[in-house]
Design an enzyme around this catalytic site. Sequence first.
Site, short mmCIF file in Angstrom:
data_model
loop_
_atom_site.label_atom_id
_atom_site.label_comp_id
_atom_site.label_asym_id
_atom_site.label_seq_id
_atom_site.Cartn_x
_atom_site.Cartn_y
_atom_site.Cartn_z
N GLU A 179 -22.30 6.97 -64.88
CA GLU A 179 -22.88 7.04 -63.53
C GLU A 179 -23.85 5.91 -63.21
OE1 GLU A 179 -24.41 11.05 -63.09
OE2 GLU A 179 -22.51 11.93 -63.70
N ASN B 100 -17.76 5.99 -67.19
CA ASN B 100 -17.48 7.30 -66.58
C ASN B 100 -18.32 7.48 -65.32
OD1 ASN B 100 -16.22 10.00 -66.91
ND2 ASN B 100 -18.32 10.72 -67.19
N HIS C 8 -15.14 15.96 -59.78
CA HIS C 8 -15.77 17.19 -59.28
C HIS C 8 -15.38 17.31 -57.81
CE1 HIS C 8 -18.01 17.73 -62.95
NE2 HIS C 8 -18.49 16.50 -62.88
N GLU D 204 -14.02 15.34 -66.03
CA GLU D 204 -14.92 16.49 -65.78
C GLU D 204 -14.36 17.35 -64.65
OE1 GLU D 204 -19.01 15.26 -65.27
OE2 GLU D 204 -18.85 13.75 -66.84
N ASP E 117 -13.26 19.86 -62.01
CA ASP E 117 -13.44 21.22 -61.49
C ASP E 117 -13.23 21.14 -59.99
OD1 ASP E 117 -15.96 20.09 -60.73
OD2 ASP E 117 -17.05 21.20 -62.26
O1 G3I Z 1 -31.46 23.70 -72.66
C1 G3I Z 1 -32.34 24.16 -71.64
C2 G3I Z 1 -32.82 25.55 -71.97
O2 G3I Z 1 -33.57 25.50 -73.16
C3 G3I Z 1 -33.63 26.08 -70.80
O3 G3I Z 1 -33.99 27.40 -71.04
C4 G3I Z 1 -32.87 25.99 -69.49
C5 G3I Z 1 -33.69 26.44 -68.31
O4 G3I Z 1 -33.38 25.69 -67.17
O5 G3I Z 1 -32.47 24.66 -69.30
C6 G3I Z 1 -31.61 24.18 -70.33
O6 G3I Z 1 -31.19 22.88 -70.05
C7 G3I Z 1 -30.24 22.76 -69.02
C8 G3I Z 1 -28.94 22.25 -69.60
O7 G3I Z 1 -28.01 22.01 -68.55
C9 G3I Z 1 -28.30 23.21 -70.59
O8 G3I Z 1 -27.97 24.40 -69.94
C10 G3I Z 1 -30.78 21.80 -67.98
O9 G3I Z 1 -31.91 22.37 -67.35
C11 G3I Z 1 -29.72 21.46 -66.97
O10 G3I Z 1 -30.21 20.40 -66.15
C12 G3I Z 1 -28.46 21.01 -67.66
O11 G3I Z 1 -27.50 20.78 -66.65
C13 G3I Z 1 -26.42 19.96 -67.05
C14 G3I Z 1 -26.36 18.72 -66.18
O12 G3I Z 1 -25.24 17.94 -66.54
C15 G3I Z 1 -27.60 17.87 -66.32
O13 G3I Z 1 -27.55 16.77 -65.50
C16 G3I Z 1 -25.13 20.75 -66.93
O14 G3I Z 1 -25.14 21.81 -67.88
C17 G3I Z 1 -23.93 19.85 -67.17
O15 G3I Z 1 -22.75 20.55 -66.81
C18 G3I Z 1 -24.03 18.61 -66.29
O16 G3I Z 1 -22.95 17.77 -66.59
C19 G3I Z 1 -22.85 16.57 -65.82
C20 G3I Z 1 -22.27 15.51 -66.72
O17 G3I Z 1 -23.06 15.38 -67.90
C21 G3I Z 1 -22.18 14.17 -66.01
N1 G3I Z 1 -21.45 14.30 -64.76
C22 G3I Z 1 -21.91 15.37 -63.86
C23 G3I Z 1 -21.94 16.69 -64.58
C24 G3I Z 1 -22.35 17.82 -63.66
O18 G3I Z 1 -23.66 17.65 -63.18
#
Ligand code: G3I
Length: 300
Positions: free
Chosen positions: A127, A169, A205, A232, A234
């Site tokens: 990105e 990516n 997405h 990715e 969906d």
């Molecule tokens: O691990 C912590 C946990 O300890 C805590 O309790 C919880 C409370 O909010 O947060 C947890 O971390 C989260 C993490 O996902 C794991 O669940 C983060 O806040 C959250 O920001 C994170 O989101 C991820 C996101 O990327 C971050 O930018 C999504 O799961 C993930 O699906 C998403 O994936 C991205 C790709 O990497 C890049 N392309 C876009 C895609 C969708 O946004």
Amino acid sequence: ATTLGASAAQTNRYFGAAVAAGRLGDATYAGILDREFTMITPENEMKWDATEPSQGSFRYTSADQIVAHAQAHGQRMRGHALVWHAQQPGWAQNMSGSALRNAMVNHITQVATHYRGKIYAWDVVNEAFADGGSGGRRDSNLQRTGNDWIEVAFRTARAADPGAKLCYNDYNTDGVNAKSTGIYNMVADFKNRGVPIDCVGFQSHLTNGPPGDYQANLQRFANLGVDVQITELDIAGSAQATGYTTVTRACLAVTRCTGITVWGIRDTDSWRTGENPLLFDGSGNKKAAYTAVLNALNVG
Ligand code: G3I
């Protein structure tokens, strides 16, 4: 064939899913994963904040757990992502200049070396291009270290793991537009100058389906001499199943489209809360979208 992975394998492609280490103990989740999917991308566990929470101190426990699962079940791995403006650890967010550049190089070297030989493809840079019509780079602390940061990242990754395919990516690059053309120009330049790049990931997405020039866009990148992957996928919206058919057919129609990865398994595993964009419902039942993909893979 009767599963996504076996159906994709008929044309030497893979069918993958993003996986969260914390869900591997869920028997329904793991059962679907091991029945259907032949490639795994860690959803968060290989990102910079997860793997280097304090500078120079590396933590691989969760990512190693996913790699061990993949190896035990004959699945390959896509590494995601070595460098990205988001999900940087706090210490890196506050860095700039040569200190940040050196930290980036060290991070790539350490992580790619730890996983050397175990990764099919790495999302080396994620990105890095701006949304909108500029076609240029996204502003970030990494970009401010100098425009050459992307090629330095790719050269560093190649040195650390010469066997992994190295990918760029991004999202909103699904059709021919200013952002995808900016990336296209970068890839063409890298190929001309011998900067190591092997593949481009299209996150995809989507809502309802891809733009009409989706396949043509994949093809123009393939024509530069790189593999392309749907990384990715969906799809939200009422035309979801049709959209999945269109995406699957587009990949099958492009020889260098080597596989498709969906960004999660069940709707309840998705980052797109409430949009139900995946192939299995919250109970693990196959949706119409699943059947659409399976049928499309079996026509190819
Ligand atoms: O691990 C912590 C946990 O300890 C805590 O309790 C919880 C409370 O909010 O947060 C947890 O971390 C989260 C993490 O996902 C794991 O669940 C983060 O806040 C959250 O920001 C994170 O989101 C991820 C996101 O990327 C971050 O930018 C999504 O799961 C993930 O699906 C998403 O994936 C991205 C790709 O990497 C890049 N392309 C876009 C895609 C969708 O946004």
